[in-house]
Motif scaffolding. Structure first.
Motif, PDB file in Angstrom:
ATOM      1  N   GLN A 197      38.024  91.328 123.027  1.00 23.44           N
ATOM      2  CA  GLN A 197      38.167  90.970 124.443  1.00 23.44           C
ATOM      3  C   GLN A 197      37.180  89.886 124.849  1.00 23.44           C
ATOM      4  O   GLN A 197      37.474  89.061 125.708  1.00 23.44           O
ATOM      5  N   ASN A 198      35.995  89.901 124.236  1.00 19.92           N
ATOM      6  CA  ASN A 198      34.934  88.971 124.611  1.00 19.92           C
ATOM      7  C   ASN A 198      34.927  87.701 123.767  1.00 19.92           C
ATOM      8  O   ASN A 198      33.957  86.948 123.787  1.00 19.92           O
ATOM      9  N   MET A 199      36.009  87.475 123.029  1.00 17.25           N
ATOM     10  CA  MET A 199      36.139  86.254 122.232  1.00 17.25           C
ATOM     11  C   MET A 199      37.338  85.465 122.738  1.00 17.25           C
ATOM     12  O   MET A 199      38.420  86.023 122.915  1.00 17.25           O
ATOM     13  N   SER A 200      37.153  84.177 122.936  1.00 14.33           N
ATOM     14  CA  SER A 200      38.304  83.341 123.272  1.00 14.33           C
ATOM     15  C   SER A 200      39.181  83.139 122.045  1.00 14.33           C
ATOM     16  O   SER A 200      40.389  82.955 122.137  1.00 14.33           O
ATOM     17  N   SER A 201      38.554  83.204 120.864  1.00 17.03           N
ATOM     18  CA  SER A 201      39.265  83.124 119.595  1.00 17.03           C
ATOM     19  C   SER A 201      38.394  83.778 118.536  1.00 17.03           C
ATOM     20  O   SER A 201      37.162  83.735 118.613  1.00 17.03           O
ATOM     21  N   SER A 202      39.029  84.377 117.547  1.00 21.23           N
ATOM     22  CA  SER A 202      38.272  84.972 116.444  1.00 21.23           C
ATOM     23  C   SER A 202      38.168  84.023 115.258  1.00 21.23           C
ATOM     24  O   SER A 202      37.621  84.376 114.220  1.00 21.23           O
ATOM     25  N   GLU A 224      26.407  86.671 129.345  1.00 17.71           N
ATOM     26  CA  GLU A 224      26.993  86.127 128.126  1.00 17.71           C
ATOM     27  C   GLU A 224      26.710  87.097 126.978  1.00 17.71           C
ATOM     28  O   GLU A 224      25.631  87.683 126.896  1.00 17.71           O
TER      29      GLU A 224
END
Length: 278
Positions: A212-217, A264
């Motif tokens: 959820q806290n990543m815009s992309s893995s 952050e």
């Protein structure tokens, strides 16, 4: 003795220090990076210093539960009485309700993805009769895995001065746990759908807090494929993650990054910094 037990009770999991270690500035006060394919430590920052694991604890809870469950589809009811203390302590919850009927598999994913303390204690009480009896199983497993600087007092990671570990010990745990396919399935899931229950007739979709806290893995040469976050005031931001980079598997365990749920996510920032440097 099974092969896995034989491996777990030996020194095979103690990775060797690589000659080409990474030198990266981190937000986290403690970190260890292990190449699983070569059994090498590529980064070590205070890895044997005692830390508080926060919700990284739930990884051990989940593994011990898996090793004691015969039928993942067996259904149990979450007792009402486990919820009051968790609400009072502001514990992380999956969103299950008192007296909700769920499968044991639902509780595994509810423990890992949204870090649900009610799911964790539900598993513990079903398997061992009480949370404290289950904690003994966790400490027995830690001893088997030679996690020499680890002691658990609960299944959730809620703060207790006598509930501690090291990032090195967690890395030893993950090397063992990831050989268990069911654990790996839960650990690498981004989301999980629960069918209709008695209290959620439309079902529930659980999502991983880490993803959820990543815009992309995605990484320059790979991808972060699984992980578990943790946070308390005392533990700081923690993360135990698994990545595939250049076709090889790596685990990174970090703890003690400043910040909180609304800042952050410096634990995740550190993971991208480290994996990208590979």
């Amino acid at each position: 003795m099974s092969l896995r037990q034989d491996i777990a009770s030996s020194k095979l999991f103690a990775p060797v220090q690589s000659e080409g270690t990474l030198d990266i500035s981190l937000h986290s006060s403690n970190a260890i990076l292990v190449n699983l394919d070569k059994n090498e430590v590529l980064l070590d920052k205070n890895s044997e210093q005692i830390i508080y694991p926060a919700s990284l604890t739930k990884m051990m809870t989940i593994l011990v539960a898996i090793e004691h469950i015969d039928d993942l589809q067996e259904r149990i009811v979450l007792p009402r009485e486990i919820f009051d203390d968790l609400y009072q302590e502001n514990a992380s919850m999956a969103g299950f309700l008192p007296n909700e009927e769920l499968t044991l598999e639902d509780l595994l994913y509810g423990s890992m993805l949204p870090s649900g303390a009610e799911a964790t204690i539900g598993l513990a009480e079903y398997i061992a009769g009480s949370e404290q009896a289950f904690v003994k199983l966790m400490n027995d497993k830690a001893q088997q895995l030679e996690m020499e600087n680890t002691n658990f007092t609960n299944t959730t990671g809620l703060h207790n001065a006598n509930h501690y570990t090291t990032v090195k010990d967690i890395s030893l745990f993950l090397q063992y746990a990831l050989m268990n396919q069911e654990f790996r399935n839960v650990y690498t899931a981004q989301r999980y759908s629960i069918q209709s229950t008695n209290l959620h007739p439309e079902g529930i979709t659980l999502t991983s807090r880490m993803f959820q806290n990543m815009s992309s893995s995605m990484l320059p040469q790979g991808e972060i494929v699984g992980g578990k976050t943790g946070y308390t005031d005392e533990a700081g931001l923690c993360l135990a993650s698994l990545a595939v980079v250049n076709g090889q598997e790596y685990i990174l365990v970090t703890a003690g990054a400043e910040g909180g749920p609304r800042t952050e996510q410096f634990n995740i920032v550190d993971a991208f910094s480290v994996y990208s440097a590979l």
